[in-house]
Design a protein around this motif. Structure first.
Motif, mmCIF file in Angstrom:
data_model
loop_
_atom_site.group_PDB
_atom_site.id
_atom_site.type_symbol
_atom_site.label_atom_id
_atom_site.label_comp_id
_atom_site.label_asym_id
_atom_site.label_seq_id
_atom_site.Cartn_x
_atom_site.Cartn_y
_atom_site.Cartn_z
ATOM 1 N N ASP A 174 0.852 -1.182 0.000
ATOM 2 C CA ASP A 174 0.000 0.000 0.000
ATOM 3 C C ASP A 174 0.889 1.234 0.000
ATOM 4 O O ASP A 174 1.439 1.621 1.034
ATOM 5 C CB ASP A 174 -0.929 0.013 1.214
ATOM 6 N N PHE A 217 -0.276 4.144 -1.061
ATOM 7 C CA PHE A 217 -1.158 5.305 -0.943
ATOM 8 C C PHE A 217 -1.033 5.921 0.443
ATOM 9 O O PHE A 217 -0.763 7.106 0.590
ATOM 10 C CB PHE A 217 -2.606 4.902 -1.233
ATOM 11 N N ARG A 258 -2.506 -1.139 -3.434
ATOM 12 C CA ARG A 258 -3.017 0.211 -3.665
ATOM 13 C C ARG A 258 -1.878 1.140 -4.056
ATOM 14 O O ARG A 258 -0.870 1.245 -3.322
ATOM 15 C CB ARG A 258 -3.737 0.739 -2.421
ATOM 16 N N ASP A 259 -2.009 1.761 -5.215
ATOM 17 C CA ASP A 259 -0.980 2.650 -5.768
ATOM 18 C C ASP A 259 0.378 1.948 -5.836
ATOM 19 O O ASP A 259 1.413 2.585 -5.639
ATOM 20 C CB ASP A 259 -0.874 3.933 -4.939
#
Length: 269
Positions: A108, A110, A142-143
């Protein structure tokens, strides 16, 4: 006068909740949550481990409740709490009777709650556990599409051909890679959000035999119940939305996603 919310639909076909966090629910007792799930024909519920602090709680929920199954794994937000003892605990319990996957693991970038290099190392270590125990994986990304693909490629020849990127909100590149590996994508209440056309585009490109239904409860409550704590009983709204997006009969979506869930998490059952 406030608009009355639509009642939760009840379908004849059973549904499997492939991703929620039962130990995080606060608005109602567990018994009530599961009773409401049964009322809408949810047959099995998979509750997901995310940190060293809830590995044992997930195992206990699964062991003591017939319809509940669990996972063992550390979320990327908690990567800096990973150590050899945690690694051994996950490894020891990954093959317990009611534990069906290694997860929730991944990257993750983000929120960046943990150092990215640490996230990558912990992701690799848990993927190795999945390889060694022949368990499917539940992945959070995520991202971090490029890094997720790069790390998964390191394990292509040893990971089980069963797994899911849950709560999929990433781009088509990661979607295509995962689908080419024969894995599934998990979709939840985000598919019902007004500004989530990017997610609906991924639903459209995903074969129906590679879609899993999930709520991610207590998060991401679907329309028309946004604003309330999410729960597995709202899963029928997601099934309906998938059928609408893909222009498929609801019965086909329910039947195929049920088979997808069995294939991914319950291949011997």
């Amino acid at each position: 006068m406030s608009k009355k919310r639509r009642e939760i639909p009840v379908f004849d076909h059973p549904i499997i909740e492939t991703h929620c966090h039962l130990d995080y629910l606060k608005d109602r007792p567990l018994e009530e949550t599961l009773a409401q799930s049964r009322q809408v024909n949810i047959e099995k519920v998979i509750t997901i481990a995310v940190s060293p602090n809830n590995l044992a709680a997930v195992r206990e929920l699964a062991a003591n409740t017939s319809c509940v199954y669990g996972t063992q794994g550390i979320h990327p937000h908690e990567a800096e709490s990973y150590n050899d003892a945690v690694d051994q605990e996950i490894r020891q319990h990954a093959t317990d009777e009611k534990i069906v996957a290694v997860g929730e693991i991944g990257l993750d970038f983000f929120y960046d709650n943990a150092d990215r290099d640490v996230q990558r190392e912990v992701f690799r270590r848990q993927l190795q556990i999945a390889c060694d125990t022949d368990r499917p994986v539940v992945i959070h990304s995520r991202d971090a599409d490029d890094d997720t693909i790069a790390i998964l490629k390191e394990f292509e020849n040893s990971l089980a051909r069963r797994g899911v990127i849950h709560s999929f909100t990433s781009g088509p590149g990661l979607a295509r890679y995962v689908l080419d590996q024969g894995w599934c994508l998990g979709f939840n209440g985000i598919t019902t959000f007004n500004k989530a056309e990017n997610v609906r585009d991924i639903v459209r490109m995903t074969p129906i035999d590679q879609i899993l239904l999930e709520t991610d409860a207590p998060f991401l409550t679907p329309v028309p119940y946004r604003g309330r704590e999410n729960a597995p009983c709202y899963l029928p709204f997601i099934a309906e939305k998938i059928a609408e997006i893909k222009n498929l009969p609801l019965d086909q979506v329910l039947s195929q996603t049920y088979q997808n869930s069995l294939r991914t998490f319950f291949p011997q059952r």
